[in-house]
Scaffold this motif. Structure first.
Motif, PDB file in Angstrom:
ATOM      1  N   UNK A 170       0.826  -1.205   0.000  1.00 59.05           N
ATOM      2  CA  UNK A 170       0.000   0.000   0.000  1.00 59.05           C
ATOM      3  C   UNK A 170       0.857   1.251   0.000  1.00 59.05           C
ATOM      4  N   UNK A 171       0.405   2.256  -0.698  1.00 59.68           N
ATOM      5  CA  UNK A 171       1.021   3.578  -0.705  1.00 59.68           C
ATOM      6  C   UNK A 171      -0.087   4.580  -0.432  1.00 59.68           C
ATOM      7  N   UNK A 172       0.050   5.331   0.644  1.00 58.04           N
ATOM      8  CA  UNK A 172      -0.954   6.327   1.007  1.00 58.04           C
ATOM      9  C   UNK A 172      -0.385   7.711   0.756  1.00 58.04           C
ATOM     10  N   UNK A 173      -1.118   8.529   0.012  1.00 56.55           N
ATOM     11  CA  UNK A 173      -0.666   9.880  -0.311  1.00 56.55           C
ATOM     12  C   UNK A 173      -1.782  10.876  -0.031  1.00 56.55           C
ATOM     13  N   UNK A 174      -1.380  12.116   0.220  1.00 56.99           N
ATOM     14  CA  UNK A 174      -2.340  13.200   0.393  1.00 56.99           C
ATOM     15  C   UNK A 174      -2.956  13.523  -0.963  1.00 56.99           C
ATOM     16  N   UNK A 175      -4.223  13.884  -0.954  1.00 61.69           N
ATOM     17  CA  UNK A 175      -4.900  14.279  -2.176  1.00 61.69           C
ATOM     18  C   UNK A 175      -5.678  15.565  -1.979  1.00 61.69           C
ATOM     19  N   UNK A 176      -5.984  16.238  -3.053  1.00 63.35           N
ATOM     20  CA  UNK A 176      -6.762  17.472  -2.986  1.00 63.35           C
ATOM     21  C   UNK A 176      -8.216  17.170  -2.690  1.00 63.35           C
ATOM     22  N   UNK A 177      -8.823  17.996  -1.877  1.00 62.46           N
ATOM     23  CA  UNK A 177     -10.222  17.813  -1.508  1.00 62.46           C
ATOM     24  C   UNK A 177     -11.195  18.303  -2.568  1.00 62.46           C
ATOM     25  N   UNK A 178     -10.736  18.957  -3.595  1.00 62.71           N
ATOM     26  CA  UNK A 178     -11.626  19.542  -4.591  1.00 62.71           C
ATOM     27  C   UNK A 178     -12.442  18.544  -5.351  1.00 62.71           C
TER      28      UNK A 178
END
Length: 178
Positions: A170-178
């Motif tokens: 697994x790779x968890x990354x931050x994403x934009x909320x838009x």
């Protein structure tokens, strides 16, 4: 001799209450954003935890285990917003197109109504993620799985993008909320 009383006058108390009310009214919107951001991060962490449980159970049990969307906590569905379950998958092969539910190992309740969960494999939506007995992604021929999770009202990069590689990592990354 006269004694002086100490304390606040009614006017001073009313001014203090008015100032506190104004400051609280200005701070409330930012608290709402912070709450939405925290819920979005928590949703991503719950999905990451569920994927890790499914993979570790597949290795521990030496059989196929799947994480799938579930409305009733006993069968698989296609709507991740209804909740999800980790199950022993009695499918006939790693590449089977549907989960054959065996034992339900763990259940997650539906997230808040304003949660958005999108799970895709090979460019199309999928209702489950399967791991084989080695912890490798089942249906690996279809490519990696991507999970996008956020809560409406979040701001910045509080959304989570989870990628499950073919090897099951697994790779968890931050994403934009838009």
């Amino acid at each position: 001799m006269r004694q002086h009383q100490r304390g606040f006058t009614l006017l001073e108390l009313m001014i203090t209450v008015a100032i506190i009310a104004i400051v609280a009214a200005m701070a409330a919107p930012s608290f709402n954003n912070q709450i939405s951001n925290n819920r979005s991060v928590a949703l991503g962490e719950e999905l990451t935890s569920a994927l890790n449980v499914a993979r570790s159970e597949a290795v521990r049990r030496g059989t196929r285990v799947s994480l799938c969307a579930s409305a009733d906590g006993a069968t698989c569905s296609n709507s991740w917003s209804d909740g999800w379950i980790v199950v022993v998958d009695n499918a006939t092969s790693d590449t089977a197109s549907a989960v054959t539910v065996g034992e339900v190992l763990r259940r997650w309740e539906a997230p808040s109504a304003n949660a958005a969960i999108n799970v895709q494999q090979n460019g199309g939506a999928t209702g489950f993620v399967r791991f084989n007995r080695l912890g490798i992604l089942g249906r690996a021929d279809s490519g990696e799985v991507t999970v996008n999770a956020s809560v409406s009202g979040c701001t910045g990069n509080a959304a989570r993008n989870i990628t499950v590689g073919i090897a099951g990592l697994l790779n968890v990354a931050h994403g934009d909320c838009s």
